[in-house]
Design a protein around this motif. Structure first.
Motif, mmCIF file in Angstrom:
data_model
loop_
_atom_site.group_PDB
_atom_site.id
_atom_site.type_symbol
_atom_site.label_atom_id
_atom_site.label_comp_id
_atom_site.label_asym_id
_atom_site.label_seq_id
_atom_site.Cartn_x
_atom_site.Cartn_y
_atom_site.Cartn_z
ATOM 1 N N ALA A 536 0.868 -1.183 0.000
ATOM 2 C CA ALA A 536 0.000 0.000 0.000
ATOM 3 C C ALA A 536 0.899 1.225 0.000
ATOM 4 C CB ALA A 536 -0.901 0.010 1.227
ATOM 5 N N THR A 537 0.565 2.196 -0.828
ATOM 6 C CA THR A 537 1.355 3.427 -0.878
ATOM 7 C C THR A 537 0.485 4.604 -0.449
ATOM 8 O OG1 THR A 537 0.800 3.759 -3.222
ATOM 9 C CG2 THR A 537 2.828 2.574 -2.741
ATOM 10 N N ASN A 538 1.115 5.491 0.332
ATOM 11 C CA ASN A 538 0.496 6.765 0.727
ATOM 12 C C ASN A 538 -0.792 6.574 1.539
ATOM 13 O OD1 ASN A 538 2.522 7.946 -0.890
ATOM 14 N ND2 ASN A 538 1.222 7.774 -2.711
ATOM 15 N N ALA A 539 -0.921 5.439 2.216
ATOM 16 C CA ALA A 539 -2.156 5.147 2.955
ATOM 17 C C ALA A 539 -2.040 5.638 4.390
ATOM 18 C CB ALA A 539 -2.449 3.659 2.935
ATOM 19 N N THR A 540 -3.081 6.289 4.883
ATOM 20 C CA THR A 540 -3.135 6.658 6.302
ATOM 21 C C THR A 540 -3.754 5.533 7.122
ATOM 22 O OG1 THR A 540 -5.294 7.703 6.013
ATOM 23 C CG2 THR A 540 -3.340 9.098 5.751
ATOM 24 N N LEU A 541 -4.499 4.641 6.442
ATOM 25 C CA LEU A 541 -5.106 3.496 7.122
ATOM 26 C C LEU A 541 -5.289 2.382 6.122
ATOM 27 C CD1 LEU A 541 -6.486 2.296 9.679
ATOM 28 C CD2 LEU A 541 -8.651 3.216 8.791
ATOM 29 N N VAL A 542 -4.891 1.152 6.514
ATOM 30 C CA VAL A 542 -5.119 -0.060 5.716
ATOM 31 C C VAL A 542 -6.113 -0.920 6.489
ATOM 32 C CG1 VAL A 542 -4.084 -2.159 4.795
ATOM 33 C CG2 VAL A 542 -2.816 0.001 4.689
ATOM 34 N N THR A 543 -7.140 -1.426 5.776
ATOM 35 C CA THR A 543 -8.119 -2.305 6.426
ATOM 36 C C THR A 543 -8.375 -3.505 5.530
ATOM 37 O OG1 THR A 543 -9.178 -0.384 7.440
ATOM 38 C CG2 THR A 543 -10.414 -2.460 7.464
ATOM 39 N N TRP A 544 -8.156 -4.710 6.089
ATOM 40 C CA TRP A 544 -8.442 -5.956 5.369
ATOM 41 C C TRP A 544 -9.825 -6.472 5.738
ATOM 42 C CZ3 TRP A 544 -5.724 -8.145 1.495
ATOM 43 C CH2 TRP A 544 -4.395 -7.771 1.323
ATOM 44 N N SER A 545 -10.518 -7.073 4.733
ATOM 45 C CA SER A 545 -11.790 -7.754 4.997
ATOM 46 C C SER A 545 -11.837 -9.011 4.149
ATOM 47 C CB SER A 545 -12.977 -6.824 4.679
ATOM 48 O OG SER A 545 -12.925 -6.423 3.311
ATOM 49 N N THR A 581 -7.134 4.096 2.990
ATOM 50 C CA THR A 581 -7.645 5.455 3.144
ATOM 51 C C THR A 581 -6.512 6.433 2.862
ATOM 52 O OG1 THR A 581 -9.175 4.698 4.843
ATOM 53 C CG2 THR A 581 -8.736 7.067 4.748
ATOM 54 N N SER A 582 -6.784 7.454 2.040
ATOM 55 C CA SER A 582 -5.797 8.501 1.753
ATOM 56 C C SER A 582 -5.895 9.589 2.807
ATOM 57 C CB SER A 582 -6.064 9.128 0.379
ATOM 58 O OG SER A 582 -6.001 8.167 -0.648
ATOM 59 N N ALA A 583 -4.801 10.361 2.930
ATOM 60 C CA ALA A 583 -4.868 11.568 3.753
ATOM 61 C C ALA A 583 -5.858 12.528 3.089
ATOM 62 C CB ALA A 583 -3.493 12.205 3.852
ATOM 63 N N ALA A 584 -6.743 13.160 3.912
ATOM 64 C CA ALA A 584 -7.728 14.108 3.358
ATOM 65 C C ALA A 584 -6.987 15.232 2.617
ATOM 66 C CB ALA A 584 -8.591 14.690 4.467
#
Length: 693
Positions: A536-545, A581-584
């Motif tokens: 993941a690049t530039n992610a503020t949050l990673v969520t697996w499902s 999730t990207s940074a806002a």
């Protein structure tokens, strides 16, 4: 007796006879053999008569010889015996009959009082004692032609034990004592005892360690006794030593204390007991009025004062062998504080003033105060920064006071300076903001008053549409985007004497996040899967499902580990989704991968079994599931009819039959990446009994 010297000539018949009751092997042999009877032996002799018959008409003839029978000597050296090393031994249990002479001999180097007597007395030599035993032999000569007779006995020589409890010794209270100078020779058992109530680590060790009791220490000494036991029949031995126990000196240098730099200190809280002498020493270079008394007075040196503290050590000498005892206290020397508020100064309105020329020495606390209503960034900093209030600016000046506190017990100090305040241009670069990497930014929140010109500058390499206007538009460069943020500064020139005014805002440039769930993968049931190819690049949050019911070790790890549920395994695969999730204000991203779950082969070689040597064995109790191939192997050299089928038939080899058993192993290959599975059974081969009448 064979009558080898007898002869007969021209005899048609020879006949032997005896006046005793013995017997001939053949009475008609010229050289017959005569065996005396018990009565003949008791009589001591017998007359043997040869009668010969001549051919007719000649008369016969007769001759006689006397056979004397001597008795054979019989001896017994007596019972084996044991003596102590310093003893002699009289051979009273020896017996002998029908002898002409006796002689005692030894395989050692000891001596007999008379080696020709039956009950001789033997004195062992040093070599005999060192050897530990000697064999004594009794030899009896018989009357000819009987041979000599002999017999042995073993005389064991025990060593005498000796005890040496070692030299008297002195220890210090609180110590144990190892009896290192004690010794024992030839002892079968060593036992220590005490007239006190202390304890030994092992009462049966020669060099045991004794730990005195509280009562022993109070008494001041204890007598330790070594008792040794000799090998039978030697007697034991006893020896003693005296262990003296001296008291240990105990000292306390007293409580730590603090004085002011111009003071002395008397050590009134120090204590000491059980000492022979006292001595005060210092880690510094100050002096004592008398270093050999308990309540000495210490005067710090200039070096002690500069160091800020000194360690004072009280050392007490104990009675030997107790070691000296020492204890230390720390004397802290506080310095007298001084205050200097610095030179008077002038600033422009809107500015704060750092009191950079202020100084304080030896202060434990600095406190600034003002006769105005402005504020300090930290009233306890020597070089604090003062921000004037609107009232201060309106008044045009303010008096700032520095008050310093000394370390106890020293007193404090105070000083003042005057701060003059001139008017200043005021600017605001506006609020910090965030844009996505593909956007521009208009500085609409910037403000400025009392300026004669404006200029926008950037810490990056982007561009303004017009850097001299208040609401300029900024376009970030590629380098700004890579850096992630840029500082935009608005500078306003003031009318003299105030300096230019400037303000910053931070423009954060968020990067667009991307998700990569990694390549599809296959695992074996019962395994977890680490998503090692995910990124993941530039992610503020990673969520697996998951579209299944398994679990992640941590749903927020890029390379999380997924453990399939029973339902996932039954379905054979599961789809794992990464959401980032990207940074806002940038949008997020999603990616998926498929995790295939293959079943693990399970095998059982079946129950252990027993067959007769002439039989084969069909593996009917073996089972296997979820396999792609099977293979039977044997620890022996027998053969399978088909080693790749479940119910194979095994024929034992001759070597298997001879061994009595063989281990048969069933191995099943699983679908990759599952590992092979195997299980063993033991086939016992009984031998066929045979009967032959």
């Amino acid at each position: 007796y064979t009558l080898s010297t007898a002869s007969a000539t021209n005899a048609t018949l020879v006949t032997w006879s005896s006046n005793g009751t013995g017997s001939f092997d053949n009475v008609n042999l010229v050289n017959a053999t005569y065996t005396p009877s018990a009565a003949d032996i008791i009589n001591g002799s017998v007359i043997l008569t040869m009668t010969v018959t001549s051919a007719a008409p000649c008369a016969g003839d007769i001759d006689q010889m006397t056979l004397t029978i001597n008795p054979q000597a019989i001896v017994s050296a007596g019972d084996d015996a044991t003596i102590c090393e310093s003893s002699t031994y009289t051979l009273t249990t020896a017996t002998a009959t029908d002898y002409t002479s006796l002689l005692w001999t030894s395989n050692g180097t000891g001596t007999f009082d008379d080696a020709t007597l039956l009950a001789a007395t033997y004195t062992p030599s040093a070599a005999d004692i060192a050897a530990g035993s000697v064999t004594l032999t009794l030899t009896a000569q018989s009357a000819a032609p009987c041979v000599e007779a002999s017999d042995d006995m073993v005389l064991t020589i025990s060593l005498q034990a000796t005890a040496d409890a070692g030299v008297d010794a002195t220890i210090c209270e609180g110590s144990a004592y190892t009896l290192s100078t004690a010794s024992a020779t030839n002892a079968t058992l060593v036992t220590w005892s005490s007239n006190g109530t202390g304890s030994f680590d092992n009462v049966n060790l020669v060099n045991a360690t004794y730990t005195p009791s509280a009562a022993d220490i109070l008494n001041g000494s204890v007598i330790l006794t070594m008792t040794v036991t000799s090998a039978s029949p030697c007697v034991g031995d006893v020896d003693q030593m005296t262990l003296t126990i001296n008291p240990q000196a105990i000292v306390s240098a007293g409580d730590d204390a603090t004085i002011c730099e111009s003071s002395t200190y008397t050590l009134t809280t120090a204590t000491a007991t059980d000492y022979t002498s006292l001595l005060w020493t210092s880690s510094g270079t100050g002096t004592f009025d008398d270093a050999t008394i308990l309540a000495a007075t210490y005067t710090p040196s200039a070096a002690d004062i500069a160091a800020g503290s000194v360690t004072l050590t009280l050392t007490a000498q104990s009675a030997a062998p107790c070691v000296e005892a020492s204890d230390a206290m720390v004397l802290t020397i506080s310095l007298q504080a001084t205050a200097d508020a610095g030179v008077d100064a002038t600033i422009c309105e809107g500015s704060s003033y750092t009191l950079s020329t202020a100084s304080a020495t030896n202060a434990t606390l600095v406190t600034w105060s003002s006769n105005g209503t402005g504020s300090f960034d930290n009233v306890n900093l020597v070089n604090a920064t003062y921000t004037p209030s609107a009232a201060d600016i309106l008044n045009g000046s303010v008096i700032l006071t520095m008050t310093v506190t000394s370390a106890s017990p020293c007193v404090g100090d105070a000083d003042q300076m005057t701060l003059t305040i001139n008017p200043q241009a005021i600017v605001s670069a506006g609020d910090d903001a965030t844009i996505c990497e593909s956007s521009t930014y208009t500085l609409t929140t910037a403000t400025a008053t009392d300026f004669i010109s404006l200029l926008w500058t950037s810490s990056g390499t982007g561009t303004f549409d017009d850097a001299t206007i208040l609401a300029a538009i900024y376009t970030p460069s590629a380098a700004d985007i890579a850096a992630g943020s840029v500082t935009l500064t608005l500078t306003a020139q003031s009318a003299a004497p105030c300096v230019e005014a400037s303000d910053d805002m931070v423009l954060t440039i968020s990067l667009q996040a991307t998700a990569d769930a990694g390549v599809d993968a296959t695992i074996c049931e019962g395994s977890s899967y680490t998503l090692s190819t995910a990124s993941a690049t530039n992610a503020t949050l990673v969520t697996w499902s998951s579209n299944g019911t398994g679990s992640f070790d941590n749903v927020n790890l890029v390379n999380a580990t997924y453990t399939p549920s029973a339902a996932d395994i039954l379905n054979g695969s599961v789809i794992l989704t990464m959401t980032v999730t990207s940074a806002a204000p940038c949008a997020g991203d999603i990616d998926q991968m498929t995790l295939t779950i293959n079943p693990q082969a399970i095998v059982s070689a079946g129950d252990d079994a027993t067959i007769c040597e002439s039989s084969t064995y069909t593996l009917t109790t073996a089972t296997a599931t979820d396999f792609i191939s099977l293979l039977w192997t044997s620890s022996g050299t027998g053969t399978f009819d088909d080693a790749t089928i479940l119910a194979a038939i095994y024929t034992p080899s001759a070597a298997d039959i001879a061994a009595g058993s063989v281990t048969l192993t069933l191995t099943a290959q699983s679908a990759a990446p599952c590992v092979e599975a195997s299980d063993d059974m033991v086939l016992t081969i009984s031998l066929q009994a045979t009967a032959d009448a």
